[in-house]
Design a protein around this motif. Structure first.
Motif: not given
Length: 140
Positions: A42-55, A59-74
């Protein structure tokens, strides 16, 4: 000869620094470790500007989910981030930290359950960009 060697060394240093300094969507799953694949983003918006993406990665072997956010602004500037991962019928996991390039990772075992996730990036001015998914999904 010395000039040629110094030029080559400087180019190598710049290239290596460029590759390491700015994370990209293509390697978003790398922040969570071996076996994780991006399953939603999901893109991260501040009004119309994209500041990053959260992913959201899984992992299908472990059954675990993981979330990270990668910045594209700042990028390269220390900013506060918050990353949250919630398992349906379970717990919510999160991390708040000041980062220059990416926030997280946050892990949760979610085999047989649905998840939702979110992230916030706060600029030095206090303005915020928000992203994620507020509905249950990626069940399994």
């Amino acid at each position: 000869m010395l000039r040629k060697t110094l030029t080559a060394a400087a180019f190598t240093l710049v290239a290596a620094t460029s590759l390491m300094a700015i994370p990209t969507a293509a390697n978003a799953d790398v922040y969570c470790g071996s076996g994780y694949k991006v399953v939603h983003q999901s893109e991260m918006h501040n009004y119309t500007k994209v500041w990053g993406t959260v992913y959201l990665t899984y992992n299908s072997s472990t059954g675990k989910n993981c979330v990270t956010v990668v910045k594209s602004n700042y990028v390269g500037t220390s900013t506060w981030t918050n990353v949250t991962l919630t398992v349906q019928g379970g717990s919510s996991y999160g991390v708040s930290e000041t980062v220059k390039y990416y926030g997280g990772p946050v892990y949760a075992g979610a085999k047989g359950a649905c998840v939702k996730y979110s992230a916030v990036i706060e600029a030095p001015s206090g303005a915020r960009a928000i992203g994620g998914r507020s509905t249950w999904g990626n069940c399994g």
